[in-house]
Design a protein around this motif. Structure first.
Motif, mmCIF file in Angstrom:
data_model
loop_
_atom_site.group_PDB
_atom_site.id
_atom_site.type_symbol
_atom_site.label_atom_id
_atom_site.label_comp_id
_atom_site.label_asym_id
_atom_site.label_seq_id
_atom_site.Cartn_x
_atom_site.Cartn_y
_atom_site.Cartn_z
ATOM 1 N N UNK A 160 22.833 49.075 -1.611
ATOM 2 C CA UNK A 160 23.261 47.860 -2.081
ATOM 3 C C UNK A 160 23.024 46.486 -1.370
ATOM 4 N N UNK A 161 22.658 46.708 0.069
ATOM 5 C CA UNK A 161 22.736 45.634 1.100
ATOM 6 C C UNK A 161 23.954 44.895 1.220
ATOM 7 N N UNK A 162 25.144 45.568 1.069
ATOM 8 C CA UNK A 162 26.487 44.846 1.078
ATOM 9 C C UNK A 162 26.929 45.493 2.292
ATOM 10 N N UNK A 163 27.691 44.456 2.972
ATOM 11 C CA UNK A 163 28.185 44.692 4.476
ATOM 12 C C UNK A 163 29.177 46.043 4.473
ATOM 13 N N UNK A 164 29.013 47.030 5.265
ATOM 14 C CA UNK A 164 30.203 47.984 5.554
ATOM 15 C C UNK A 164 30.944 47.968 6.503
ATOM 16 N N UNK A 165 30.802 46.960 7.379
ATOM 17 C CA UNK A 165 31.324 47.067 8.874
ATOM 18 C C UNK A 165 30.588 46.076 9.468
ATOM 19 N N UNK A 166 31.579 45.299 10.518
ATOM 20 C CA UNK A 166 31.002 44.371 11.275
ATOM 21 C C UNK A 166 31.589 44.517 12.860
ATOM 22 N N UNK A 167 30.845 44.031 14.068
ATOM 23 C CA UNK A 167 31.322 44.072 15.102
ATOM 24 C C UNK A 167 30.917 43.114 16.118
ATOM 25 N N UNK A 168 31.619 42.361 16.581
ATOM 26 C CA UNK A 168 31.246 41.075 17.531
ATOM 27 C C UNK A 168 30.974 41.529 18.749
ATOM 28 N N UNK A 169 29.626 40.850 19.445
ATOM 29 C CA UNK A 169 29.164 41.191 20.588
ATOM 30 C C UNK A 169 28.784 39.930 21.470
ATOM 31 N N UNK A 170 28.583 39.905 22.638
ATOM 32 C CA UNK A 170 28.200 38.732 23.229
ATOM 33 C C UNK A 170 29.284 38.463 24.675
ATOM 34 N N UNK A 171 28.676 37.618 25.172
ATOM 35 C CA UNK A 171 29.547 37.107 26.339
ATOM 36 C C UNK A 171 29.318 35.376 26.321
ATOM 37 N N UNK A 172 30.436 34.859 27.049
ATOM 38 C CA UNK A 172 30.443 33.436 27.000
ATOM 39 C C UNK A 172 28.958 33.109 27.637
ATOM 40 N N UNK A 173 28.449 31.845 26.838
ATOM 41 C CA UNK A 173 27.158 31.240 27.306
ATOM 42 C C UNK A 173 25.852 32.191 26.765
ATOM 43 N N UNK A 174 26.099 33.246 26.421
ATOM 44 C CA UNK A 174 24.915 34.065 26.099
ATOM 45 C C UNK A 174 25.078 34.508 24.468
ATOM 46 N N UNK A 175 23.981 34.636 23.773
ATOM 47 C CA UNK A 175 23.553 35.073 22.621
ATOM 48 C C UNK A 175 22.722 36.519 22.444
ATOM 49 N N UNK A 176 22.696 36.961 21.409
ATOM 50 C CA UNK A 176 21.713 38.106 21.013
ATOM 51 C C UNK A 176 20.299 37.678 21.331
#
Length: 75
Positions: free
Chosen positions: A28-44
């Motif tokens: 379906x392409x629907x979201x099944x879960x999410x997680x937040x990642x990263x550090x202050x001042x840095x993005x993926x």
């Protein structure tokens, strides 16, 4: 960021520049879960990759973040 990664359970893992890793249902392409990642001042800097029961995401400052793999919703 980058190409989606396939998960062993058939879902797809996508990473956005806001540092959110989302698992999507393949059918379906629907979201099944999410997680937040990263550090202050840095993005993926690249897409997250599955690493056992976690997601490893390389960041723009040269470091990497490890977050729990988004779990599939229970039916």
């Amino acid at each position: 960021v980058g190409a989606p990664a396939a998960l062993p359970d058939g879902r797809w893992l996508v990473t956005d520049r806001a540092g959110i890793v989302t698992a999507l249902a393949a059918d379906t392409g629907r979201p099944t879960g999410r997680a937040s990642v990263g550090l202050p001042g840095a993005i993926p800097a690249a897409a997250g990759v599955p690493a056992g029961d976690a997601v490893l995401v390389p960041l723009t400052d040269g470091s990497a973040a490890l977050a729990p793999l988004p779990t599939a919703a229970k039916e």
